[in-house]
Design a protein around this motif. Structure first.
Motif, short mmCIF file in Angstrom:
data_model
loop_
_atom_site.label_atom_id
_atom_site.label_comp_id
_atom_site.label_asym_id
_atom_site.label_seq_id
_atom_site.Cartn_x
_atom_site.Cartn_y
_atom_site.Cartn_z
N HIS A 134 -34.80 46.61 -12.39
CA HIS A 134 -33.88 47.68 -12.82
C HIS A 134 -34.18 48.94 -12.04
O HIS A 134 -35.22 49.05 -11.38
N ASP A 136 -34.54 53.18 -12.66
CA ASP A 136 -34.64 54.21 -13.70
C ASP A 136 -33.71 55.34 -13.29
O ASP A 136 -34.05 56.14 -12.42
N HIS A 190 -37.26 47.82 -9.69
CA HIS A 190 -38.61 47.39 -10.06
C HIS A 190 -38.56 46.65 -11.39
O HIS A 190 -37.57 46.74 -12.13
N ARG A 213 -41.50 60.74 -18.06
CA ARG A 213 -40.31 61.18 -17.33
C ARG A 213 -39.94 62.61 -17.72
O ARG A 213 -40.29 63.08 -18.80
#
Ligand code: MD6
Ligand code: FE
Length: 216
Positions: A134, A136, A190, A213
């Motif tokens: 996926h 991010d 990743h 994040r």
């Protein structure tokens, strides 16, 4: 002859460049691991680990919780950050200062001195759990990196390119390893391969991954 020469993981922190903007800081979090795990226990007492549903209706094999001002959630309505835990309607637990301090110092060591995390996703993998490739990309400011901390059992990280079709490299992540991920690598695909059974002295039969994040 020292036994360390034959250990699977280096005893001292080391840095490897994965790609431009992405660094692997081996063992960066090891000294803080017990404190991080005790904070995880407190956070998940208030915001329990749960298996969320993807927008496609699949139940994720990894269990998740969050702390900080924003938590990442998925359900049939989509992926997003929100300030409340959907299980309780209450704000996510605050981000402990040892979490924020570790994330900032890892980002700084990797060349991102201005990182200000306001969200921490806590993943818990048990044997058989995995996360498919996926990107991010639900964060508003992609100039901020992501800091990822691995605790407990080792799990193979797949690190690909900016398109799904690029073949990923495989990197075993061990207890205390930190990956910092930003700049031109920020949107690389990743994931992690299926967790193998094992027993870790601090986490038992599981692996935790913290990703920090700046969500919004
Ligand atoms: C994991 N990690 O290691 C899943 N995302 O369990 C991630 O999805 C991830 O490690 C962005 C940056 C680093 C990561
Ligand atoms: Fe990710």
């Amino acid at each position: 002859m020292t036994p360390d020469l034959f250990a699977d993981q280096p005893a001292e922190p080391t840095t490897e460049i994965l790609s431009e903007g992405a660094l692997l800081l081996r063992q960066f979090a090891t000294a803080k691991a017990q404190d991080l795990l005790s904070e995880i226990r407190q956070i998940t007492a208030a915001a329990p680990m749960r298996h969320m549903k993807t927008p496609g209706g699949h139940t994720m094999s990894v269990a998740m919780s969050c702390c900080g001002s924003w938590g990442w959630v998925t359900d049939t309505r989509g992926y997003r950050y929100q300030a409340e835990d959907p299980c309780s309607g209450a704000p996510w637990p605050a981000m402990p200062s040892i979490f924020a301090d570790l994330a900032r110092s890892a980002a700084c060591a990797a060349g991102y001195p201005d990182f200000t995390p306001n969200a921490c996703l806590i993943n818990c993998y048990e044997p058989g759990a995995k996360m498919g490739l996926h990107q991010d990309k639900d964060e508003r400011d992609l100039s901020q990196p992501i800091v990822s901390v691995s605790l407990g059992l080792p799990q193979v990280f797949q690190f690909g390119g900016l398109t799904r079709s690029e073949r990923p490299i495989k990197i075993p992540l061990g207890h205390g390893d930190v990956v910092v991920w930003g700049g031109p690598s920020r949107l690389r695909y990743h994931g992690v391969l299926t967790l193998k059974a094992g027993a870790h002295s601090l986490t038992g039969p599981r692996r935790y991954n913290l990703t920090f994040r700046c969500a919004r």
